[in-house]
Design a protein around this motif. Sequence first.
Motif, PDB file in Angstrom:
ATOM      1  N   UNK A 168       0.810  -1.218   0.000  1.00 39.81           N
ATOM      2  CA  UNK A 168       0.000   0.000   0.000  1.00 39.81           C
ATOM      3  C   UNK A 168       0.843   1.268   0.000  1.00 39.81           C
ATOM      4  N   UNK A 169       2.084   1.180   0.485  1.00 39.44           N
ATOM      5  CA  UNK A 169       2.940   2.358   0.563  1.00 39.44           C
ATOM      6  C   UNK A 169       3.833   2.519  -0.656  1.00 39.44           C
ATOM      7  N   UNK A 170       3.790   1.550  -1.566  1.00 38.89           N
ATOM      8  CA  UNK A 170       4.651   1.605  -2.743  1.00 38.89           C
ATOM      9  C   UNK A 170       3.894   1.446  -4.058  1.00 38.89           C
ATOM     10  N   UNK A 171       2.634   1.085  -4.000  1.00 40.67           N
ATOM     11  CA  UNK A 171       1.857   0.801  -5.201  1.00 40.67           C
ATOM     12  C   UNK A 171       1.629   2.063  -6.037  1.00 40.67           C
ATOM     13  N   UNK A 172       1.559   1.879  -7.355  1.00 43.60           N
ATOM     14  CA  UNK A 172       1.121   2.969  -8.234  1.00 43.60           C
ATOM     15  C   UNK A 172      -0.388   2.890  -8.485  1.00 43.60           C
ATOM     16  N   UNK A 173      -1.023   1.866  -7.945  1.00 44.84           N
ATOM     17  CA  UNK A 173      -2.474   1.665  -7.978  1.00 44.84           C
ATOM     18  C   UNK A 173      -3.025   1.500  -9.393  1.00 44.84           C
ATOM     19  N   UNK A 174      -2.149   1.240 -10.367  1.00 45.53           N
ATOM     20  CA  UNK A 174      -2.615   1.104 -11.747  1.00 45.53           C
ATOM     21  C   UNK A 174      -3.528  -0.101 -11.929  1.00 45.53           C
ATOM     22  N   UNK A 175      -3.223  -1.196 -11.249  1.00 46.13           N
ATOM     23  CA  UNK A 175      -4.069  -2.392 -11.385  1.00 46.13           C
ATOM     24  C   UNK A 175      -5.481  -2.134 -10.884  1.00 46.13           C
ATOM     25  N   UNK A 176      -5.577  -1.430  -9.769  1.00 45.27           N
ATOM     26  CA  UNK A 176      -6.891  -1.116  -9.210  1.00 45.27           C
ATOM     27  C   UNK A 176      -7.621  -0.127 -10.105  1.00 45.27           C
ATOM     28  N   UNK A 177      -6.916   0.893 -10.569  1.00 41.14           N
ATOM     29  CA  UNK A 177      -7.529   1.890 -11.449  1.00 41.14           C
ATOM     30  C   UNK A 177      -8.025   1.251 -12.738  1.00 41.14           C
ATOM     31  N   UNK A 178      -7.223   0.377 -13.327  1.00 37.20           N
ATOM     32  CA  UNK A 178      -7.634  -0.316 -14.548  1.00 37.20           C
ATOM     33  C   UNK A 178      -8.858  -1.181 -14.311  1.00 37.20           C
ATOM     34  N   UNK A 179      -8.901  -1.827 -13.148  1.00 38.61           N
ATOM     35  CA  UNK A 179     -10.059  -2.652 -12.810  1.00 38.61           C
ATOM     36  C   UNK A 179     -11.317  -1.791 -12.683  1.00 38.61           C
ATOM     37  N   UNK A 180     -11.205  -0.669 -11.978  1.00 38.86           N
ATOM     38  CA  UNK A 180     -12.359   0.217 -11.805  1.00 38.86           C
ATOM     39  C   UNK A 180     -12.845   0.749 -13.140  1.00 38.86           C
TER      40      UNK A 180
END
Length: 239
Positions: free
Chosen positions: A54-66
């Motif tokens: 959670x402190x290093x993620x770029x959150x792209x996988x979650x954003x792409x999923x959303x």
Amino acid sequence: MSVYLILGGDGQISNDFIEKHIDLSMDKLLLVDISFSQKRMYNHENVFLFKENVAESDYKNIINFLDSNNLLIDKIIYSAGKNPMKNFFDSNISEFKDTLNSNLFGFYLCLKMLYAWFNNDVSIVAIASQNGVVGHENRIDYGCSKAGLIHMVKNLTIDFSLYSAKNIKVNCISPGYVITSKSKDFFKTTKGKKLLSRNPYNKAISLTDISSTIHFLLSNQSDSIRGQNIIIDYGYTIR
């Protein structure tokens, strides 16, 4: 239907909340954790796992999923973090930074990266600690990180009220000593009993105490509660 995002999604608090308060026939559940236990099967069609720091993620996988599923986030629980038992003399700089990154910076990062995917009405609960409210031995990094989390919730509430067109409710919970399947034997020891004797009722709280409070804070019933730190500790911090 609500879309839940739970960071630290494989922790004991998260698992208890999911078991008692998530309706997987209606809700969608996004779980973020660096690892997932084999003891629990996350094989429901409405549960989606993201193995990320959670402190290093770029959150792209979650954003792409959303984006690909045309979803917006309704409710967020931040229960990720580290819980080291360190005092000033046996801690080190690397561990201190790592704890602050996991317990504090990770919360800021996830909100910053995912804000554009918040629904118009969003409820957020961060898990802090009684150690962020009062001093405690062997908590030099943990206590400081949780105190920062408590204050971040206050600042976020003001910023969201002034600068956001979205209705974002953010609060945190500070549990006291928690009795679980892992800790119950410890609280039977002399050291465990001594810790419990610090609060007026000489009792440890349960995971149900925490998950029920999270449920209330995420619900519409707590709409006027904003920027608060709800302490659940049998009175430990009142002394």
